[in-house]
Design an enzyme around this catalytic site. Structure first.
Site, PDB file in Angstrom:
ATOM      1  N   VAL A 194       0.850  -1.194   0.000  1.00 25.85           N
ATOM      2  CA  VAL A 194       0.000   0.000   0.000  1.00 25.85           C
ATOM      3  C   VAL A 194       0.882   1.240   0.000  1.00 25.85           C
ATOM      4  O   VAL A 194       1.758   1.403   0.857  1.00 25.85           O
ATOM      5  CB  VAL A 194      -0.940   0.015   1.216  1.00 25.85           C
ATOM      6  CG1 VAL A 194      -1.769   1.296   1.232  1.00 25.85           C
ATOM      7  CG2 VAL A 194      -1.846  -1.210   1.198  1.00 25.85           C
ATOM      8  N   LYS A 195       0.643   2.112  -0.952  1.00 25.02           N
ATOM      9  CA  LYS A 195       1.435   3.329  -1.097  1.00 25.02           C
ATOM     10  C   LYS A 195       0.653   4.501  -0.506  1.00 25.02           C
ATOM     11  O   LYS A 195      -0.508   4.724  -0.864  1.00 25.02           O
ATOM     12  CB  LYS A 195       1.722   3.563  -2.584  1.00 25.02           C
ATOM     13  CG  LYS A 195       2.874   4.494  -2.894  1.00 25.02           C
ATOM     14  CD  LYS A 195       3.105   4.490  -4.403  1.00 25.02           C
ATOM     15  CE  LYS A 195       4.309   5.335  -4.792  1.00 25.02           C
ATOM     16  NZ  LYS A 195       4.449   5.390  -6.268  1.00 25.02           N
ATOM     17  N   LEU A 196       1.297   5.240   0.401  1.00 25.99           N
ATOM     18  CA  LEU A 196       0.660   6.382   1.045  1.00 25.99           C
ATOM     19  C   LEU A 196       1.575   7.597   0.934  1.00 25.99           C
ATOM     20  O   LEU A 196       2.791   7.479   1.078  1.00 25.99           O
ATOM     21  CB  LEU A 196       0.404   6.102   2.528  1.00 25.99           C
ATOM     22  CG  LEU A 196      -0.571   4.975   2.882  1.00 25.99           C
ATOM     23  CD1 LEU A 196      -0.599   4.779   4.395  1.00 25.99           C
ATOM     24  CD2 LEU A 196      -1.971   5.272   2.360  1.00 25.99           C
TER      25      LEU A 196
END
Length: 225
Positions: free
Chosen positions: A86-88
């Site tokens: 997951v890229k944040l």
């Protein structure tokens, strides 16, 4: 240093994977838009990339704004395939979401990092990957490689700290040129995520081409003798 490809284009991923050098994929909303992506197809597209990569990490970016929404979306994205990361984007909300998600075993790639303090906060929150940008510094007349060096040194200095009890890898992002790749490797960056066009430039060199042409010309003379 490992090579990720920074794209949402399935054909580019297939070709790079065929070279035998691909260690992962990073995507973002802009890259998905460039391949004509539609909202309704986003999850299916991420799953296609994940399956194509045979277990290699694939970063899928959350577009949520609040910490709670990032947590919900992060859980969902990570459930699509076991190799989805997951890229944040770095911010107060994403730090809170990273802490919760990392405690649940969800890997986080903290993106849009432009300073060492941001990187240190991301590492302490539980980010598995930290993506400092290089090329965008160059766009405003600053030295992106110098900033990358500072980030790497700071993370390496404190990666053993009791507050950072998980592996952290630095992904050099916003790579524009082969020199960016070279400098990142010299600094000891763990990963460079490279657009396919820049990856092809890394493969090319005029002296290599000149040498091939000379070998071919000489071989033709041998065949004709």
């Amino acid at each position: 240093m490992k090579f990720f490809i920074d794209t949402a284009d399935l054909d580019e991923i297939k070709e790079a994977k065929g070279w035998g050098v691909l260690a992962g994929v990073t995507t973002n909303p802009s890259l998905y838009m460039k391949v004509g992506g539609k909202l309704a197809d986003f999850e299916d597209h991420m799953v296609k990339i994940a399956h194509l990569c045979d277990g290699l990490p694939v970063s899928a970016e959350s577009t949520a704004k609040s910490a709670e929404d990032m947590i919900v979306e992060g859980r969902h994205l990570s459930s699509l395939a076991p190799n989805i990361v997951v890229k944040l984007p770095i911010c107060a909300e994403s730090l809170a979401a990273t802490r919760r998600l990392s405690e649940e075993g969800v890997r986080i790639n903290m993106t849009l990092v432009f300073s060492a303090p941001q990187a240190l906060l991301a590492a302490n929150a539980g980010a598995r990957y930290i993506s400092p940008f290089v090329g965008r510094f160059d766009d405003i007349g600053e030295d992106g490689i110098d900033e990358l060096s500072t980030v790497i040194q700071c993370i390496e200095n404190y990666s053993w700290d009791k507050n950072v009890d998980h592996e952290v890898e630095i992904i050099t992002a916003s790579v524009r040129t082969p020199n960016h790749v070279t400098q990142a490797a010299l600094l000891g960056a763990d990963i460079a995520t490279v657009p396919f066009g820049a990856l092809k430039k890394c493969l090319a060199h005029p002296l290599t081409q000149q040498g091939l042409e000379r070998f071919e010309a000489d071989w033709e003379k041998v065949k004709g003798a």
